[in-house]
Write an enzyme that holds these catalytic residues in place. Structure first.
Site: not given
Ligand code: GLA
Length: 303
Positions: A19, A86, A16-17, A180, A91, A10, A88, A132
Site C-alpha cells: 500500500d 501490536g 502486504e506492504h 517499518y 488497532s 482488519r 497486526g 488499514d
Molecule cells: C501496517 C500499515 C499498513 C500496511 C501494513 C502492511 O498495517 O499500517 O499501511 O503497510 O502494515 O501491509
C-alpha cells in the site's frame, strides 16, 4: 448529548506492504472493534478502559484531533476496544477511524480514512499506507475490499466459501518503533529485496482478484503461502514463531493457505480454511462492516 462511533480491525488476504508503494490490497474487516463515546465539553478529556494510561495509543487520538483542526470540538472521549495492540490487526486505524467518525459523523468514509492516514503519517510519524484506515471505514461484511492505493479508489468482492482462522503468536511490536519505515524506504529503492517483494506481491494480488472472481479458495490459499515466503525471505518482516506456525499449517488438512498478516515483526497468522475446519489455537474470524452506522446515532449510554 453524547454520540458514539465504532470501527473494526482488519485482516488482509493479500497485498502486504504494497500500500505504501501504491499497490492494490485485499483487506477484510473483522468483528474486533474499537468504540468511542463522545460527550461535548469545554476541554479535551481522553480515557480508555482498555488501554494503559499515557501509553502510545493516545498519540493516535491526539493526532486525529490535531489533523481535524477547528472542525473537532472539544469534549470527553471514552474509548473501549477488543482489538489487541501490536498484533497486526490495525488497532491504530480502528482507533483513529472511530475517533474521527465520532467527531465528524457526516464526513464521507473515504475522506475520513484519508484524514486518519494523514494524522498517522504527519502527527504520529509512521509512514503507513492507506489500507488499514480504508478497511476500517469502508469495508462491507462478507467481502474483501479491493483498494487501489495508487488511485485511492476501491470496490468490494464477495469472499468465496471459506472461513478465516486467526492464530496469535503472542509476539508484539510497536509500529512506530519497528523497522517499518526503514523497510518501506528500501521498498522504494529499485533492485532491493524489499522492492522485489513489492513487485511480486502486486502480481499475486492481480491473481488473487481473479481467484475471488471465480470463487477459487484453493488458488487464493496458494498465493497466501507464497506471500508468507516472500515476507520471510525478501521483505524480512517475519519472525520464528510465525514461520513455525505457517509451516505447521502447511501440512494440515482443510487449510487452503496461511501467512503472517499485517506489518510483521510480531502479531498474528491468518489461515484460510474449509468451512467447519477447527484447529487448536485458531480463533474463527467473522467479517464485519467498516465504520459503524452508530457514528450518527445519538445516545447517552456508555459503550
Ligand atoms: C501496517 C500499515 C499498513 C500496511 C501494513 C502492511 O498495517 O499500517 O499501511 O503497510 O502494515 O501491509
Amino acid at each position: 448529548m453524547s454520540r458514539r462511533s465504532s470501527a473494526p480491525a482488519r485482516v488482509n488476504l493479500l497485498g502486504e506492504h504494497v500500500d505504501h508503494q501504491g499497490g492494490t490490497v485485499l483487506p477484510v474487516a473483522i468483528h474486533l472493534r474499537t468504540t468511542v463515546l463522545y460527550t461535548p465539553g469545554d476541554a479535551w478529556e481522553i480515557a480508555s478502559r482498555d488501554h494503559e494510561p499515557g501509553a502510545a495509543w493516545e498519540r493516535y487520538v491526539r493526532g486525529v484531533i490535531d489533523e481535524m483542526g477547528e472542525a473537532a470540538e472539544p469534549g470527553r472521549l471514552e474509548i473501549a476496544s477488543t482489538v489487541p495492540e501490536g498484533a497486526g490487526l490495525a488497532s491504530s486505524a480502528a482507533l483513529e477511524v472511530a475517533v474521527a467518525g465520532v467527531l465528524a459523523p457526516d464526513m464521507p468514509s473515504l475522506e475520513l480514512a484519508q484524514l486518519c492516514r494523514r494524522a498517522e503519517n504527519a502527527r504520529v510519524g509512521v509512514p503507513c499506507g492507506l489500507m488499514d484506515q480504508v478497511a476500517s471505514a469502508c469495508a462491507i461484511a462478507g467481502h474483501a475490499l479491493v483498494l487501489d492505493c495508487g488511485t485511492e479508489t476501491f470496490f468490494h468482492l464477495p469472499l468465496p466459501e471459506v472461513e478465516m482462522l486467526l492464530f496469535d503468536t503472542g509476539v508484539r511490536r510497536a509500529l512506530a518503533d519497528s523497522a517499518y519505515a526503514e523497510r518501506a524506504s528500501e521498498a522504494a529503492t529499485p533492485g532491493t529485496p524489499a522492492a522485489r517483494h513489492v513487485a511480486e506481491e502486486r502480481g499475486r494480488v492481480d491473481r488473487a482478484i481473479e481467484c475471488l472472481d471465480k470463487g477459487d479458495a484453493r488458488g487464493l490459499g496458494a498465493l497466501m503461502w507464497a506471500c508468507h515466503a516472500s515476507l520471510r525471505d525478501l521483505y524480512r518482516c517475519s519472525f520464528p514463531e510465525a514461520d513455525k506456525l505457517v509451516e505447521q499449517l502447511l501440512g494440515t488438512p482443510g487449510v487452503y493457505g496461511a501467512r503472517l498478516v499485517g506489518a510483521g515483526w510480531g502479531g498474528c497468522v491468518l489461515a484460510l480454511v474449509e468451512p467447519q475446519t477447527r484447529l487448536e489455537g485458531g480463533t474463527l474470524l467473522l467479517s464485519d462492516d467498516g465504520l459503524s452506522v452508530h457514528g450518527t446515532e445519538y445516545t447517552s449510554t456508555p459503550p
